[in-house]
Design an enzyme around this catalytic site. Structure first.
Site, PDB file in Angstrom:
ATOM      1  N   CYS A  88       0.830  -1.176  -0.087  1.00  0.00           N
ATOM      2  CA  CYS A  88       0.119   0.107  -0.058  1.00  0.00           C
ATOM      3  C   CYS A  88       0.832   1.069  -0.213  1.00  0.00           C
ATOM      4  CB  CYS A  88      -0.894   0.011   1.080  1.00  0.00           C
ATOM      5  SG  CYS A  88      -1.991  -1.576   1.333  1.00  0.00           S
ATOM      6  N   HIS A 135      -3.384   7.781   5.538  1.00  0.00           N
ATOM      7  CA  HIS A 135      -3.620   6.663   4.739  1.00  0.00           C
ATOM      8  C   HIS A 135      -5.085   6.134   5.005  1.00  0.00           C
ATOM      9  CE1 HIS A 135      -2.048   3.072   3.336  1.00  0.00           C
ATOM     10  NE2 HIS A 135      -2.536   2.110   4.269  1.00  0.00           N
ATOM     11  N   GLU A 154      -2.651   5.533  13.306  1.00  0.00           N
ATOM     12  CA  GLU A 154      -2.196   6.569  12.457  1.00  0.00           C
ATOM     13  C   GLU A 154      -2.532   8.149  13.336  1.00  0.00           C
ATOM     14  OE1 GLU A 154      -2.550   8.596   8.112  1.00  0.00           O
ATOM     15  OE2 GLU A 154      -3.857   7.003   8.426  1.00  0.00           O
ATOM     16  N   LYS A 211      -9.733   7.807   0.873  1.00  0.00           N
ATOM     17  CA  LYS A 211     -10.232   6.617   0.455  1.00  0.00           C
ATOM     18  C   LYS A 211     -11.764   6.109   0.662  1.00  0.00           C
ATOM     19  CE  LYS A 211      -5.897   4.041   1.643  1.00  0.00           C
ATOM     20  NZ  LYS A 211      -4.923   5.161   1.730  1.00  0.00           N
ATOM     21  N   HIS A 246      -9.340   1.921  -1.674  1.00  0.00           N
ATOM     22  CA  HIS A 246      -7.981   1.772  -1.296  1.00  0.00           C
ATOM     23  C   HIS A 246      -7.500   1.128  -2.731  1.00  0.00           C
ATOM     24  CE1 HIS A 246      -4.359   0.984   0.276  1.00  0.00           C
ATOM     25  NE2 HIS A 246      -4.558   0.400   1.218  1.00  0.00           N
ATOM     26  N   PHE A 277       1.296  -2.990   4.728  1.00  0.00           N
ATOM     27  CA  PHE A 277       1.517  -4.215   5.325  1.00  0.00           C
ATOM     28  C   PHE A 277       3.180  -4.551   4.940  1.00  0.00           C
ATOM     29  CE2 PHE A 277      -2.896  -6.397   4.681  1.00  0.00           C
ATOM     30  CZ  PHE A 277      -3.351  -5.674   5.499  1.00  0.00           C
TER      31      PHE A 277
END
Length: 402
Positions: A162, A294, A305, A326, A331, A390
């Site tokens: 990502c 994010h 976050e 998003k 995403h 990830f």
């Protein structure tokens, strides 16, 4: 070190087939998420996504090109065409040799993989098309953009899940700043919305079945999207000498690794990347006005976050605007940071901060100004774009108003 500016932008995603369409949708808080229109959707538990609707590849590419271009490559080419056209650059002679492409993607030609696994394992075919490998390889989009526009300098693909787009754009920024190149076409692209792509993500149990609601106490997971965002990064004096329109300045970039868990995010890793980008830009923390988060809509990401932002900015965190687009475009995995950078450009250039739509109920662990549901007019001089992947790989870009 040399300064780096953005002189062109292009996109295709669930919100629009151009930058203008995408920014209009962001201003309106429009949602691009809906029921998936893909083969075997009824076999999926998760049946929604932010899909590029009414897309006809034959309207853009001939039969020979379609045989070579997976959907993720097609998106990259269309976005790059728009970005380069806006920049006004033509890559010939010495400039071609000092211009390249760095692009992020996570899955690469996943539609091609999915189709050919079906052909071999389900349909029992013993042969596949001779172009399957060059069509599905992760560097295909980068290679075709370089060939399409005669970009002969450093060109490669970054795959960090990502964070792929932000890592790619950060590398492009650093190469220009260090004097390796004068111009880089950079961004990200992804097309994972096929049966296999969605089924794999279902297994993680982080997907929502109804909507993406980042930072809201009622959030229940992320929603996949697809598309591409591409930019022309250019050395400042080079751009000024030719009278180019400057969209924003890329001021700083930082990366970090959590080195802790393959899927669970770390506040410390995110904090180091955020603080590092601000430090690299040489600006005070108080000058940051907006962060494109994010913001995946998962419980773990959102609270981590927000904790990282509070950790880095202290009392100033309460004065920051932080939103997750998003909620609108989904995403895009490896392409997500590139589309999200458009929201930073809109905040810096137009004074409009994109909202976090779908926000229903405050979460005490996400007690920041998340610009809920409606866009906001505000002067923004510095914006950050966060990407946390990830594998614990983090990348943050800092942009300044031109």
């Amino acid at each position: 070190m040399r300064r780096v500016v953005i002189t062109g932008a292009g996109t295709i995603n669930a919100l629009g087939a151009s930058v203008a369409e995408t920014l209009e949708a962001m201003r309106e808080g429009r949602c691009g998420i809906g029921r998936l229109d893909i083969r075997d959707v009824d076999r999926l538990t998760v049946q929604i996504g932010a899909q590029v609707r009414d897309y006809d590849e034959a309207a853009h590419f001939n039969r020979q090109q379609i045989a070579l271009y997976d959907r993720f490559t097609q998106f990259a080419l269309l976005a790059a065409d728009e970005a380069i056209a806006q920049s006004g650059l033509t890559f010939e002679g010495p400039l071609a040799a000092r211009a390249g492409v760095v692009m992020g993607t996570s899955g690469g030609g996943l539609n091609t993989q999915d189709e050919n696994y079906r052909a071999v394992y389900e349909d029992g075919k013993n042969r596949v098309h001779p172009f399957v490998v060059p069509k599905l390889m992760n560097n295909a989009a980068t290679s075709h953009v370089s060939m399409q526009h005669n970009l002969k300098g450093p060109s490669f693909t970054v795959a960090t899940a990502c964070a792929s787009s932000n890592h790619a754009m950060g590398q492009a920024f650093q190469m220009i700043r260090a004097g390796m190149t004068d111009v880089m076409v950079t961004g990200g692209t992804e097309a994972m919305l096929c049966f296999g792509g969605v089924k794999a993500w279902e297994g993680l149990r982080v997907m929502s079945k109804d909507a993406c609601r980042p930072f809201s106490a009622t959030r229940n997971g992320m929603v996949q999207g697809e598309g591409a965002g591409m930019f022309v990064f250019e050395e400042y004096e080079h751009a000024r000498a030719r009278g180019a329109e400057i969209l924003a300045e890329v001021a700083g970039f930082a990366m970090s690794s959590d080195a802790s868990d393959i899927v669970m995010p770390s506040k410390q890793g995110a904090s180091r990347a955020i603080a590092g980008a601000v430090s690299d830009a040489g600006i005070p923390l108080e000058s940051v006005g907006y962060i494109n988060a994010h913001g995946t809509g998962t419980a773990a990401n959102d609270k981590t976050e927000c904790a990282a932002v509070a950790d880095v900015f202290g009392h100033h965190a309460n004065d920051l605007m932080i939103s997750s687009t998003k909620s609108m475009h989904g995403h895009l995995i490896g392409g997500t940071g590139a589309v999200e950078l458009l929201a930073c450009l809109m905040a810096l250039r137009d004074g409009v901060v994109a909202p976090t739509i779908g926000y229903e109920e405050p979460d005490p662990e996400c007690a920041l100004d998340v610009v809920p549901n409606e866009a906001r007019e505000a002067r923004v001089d510095v914006a950050l774009s966060n990407a946390f992947a990830f594998g614990g790989l983090n990348a943050v870009l800092a942009l300044k108003r031109a």
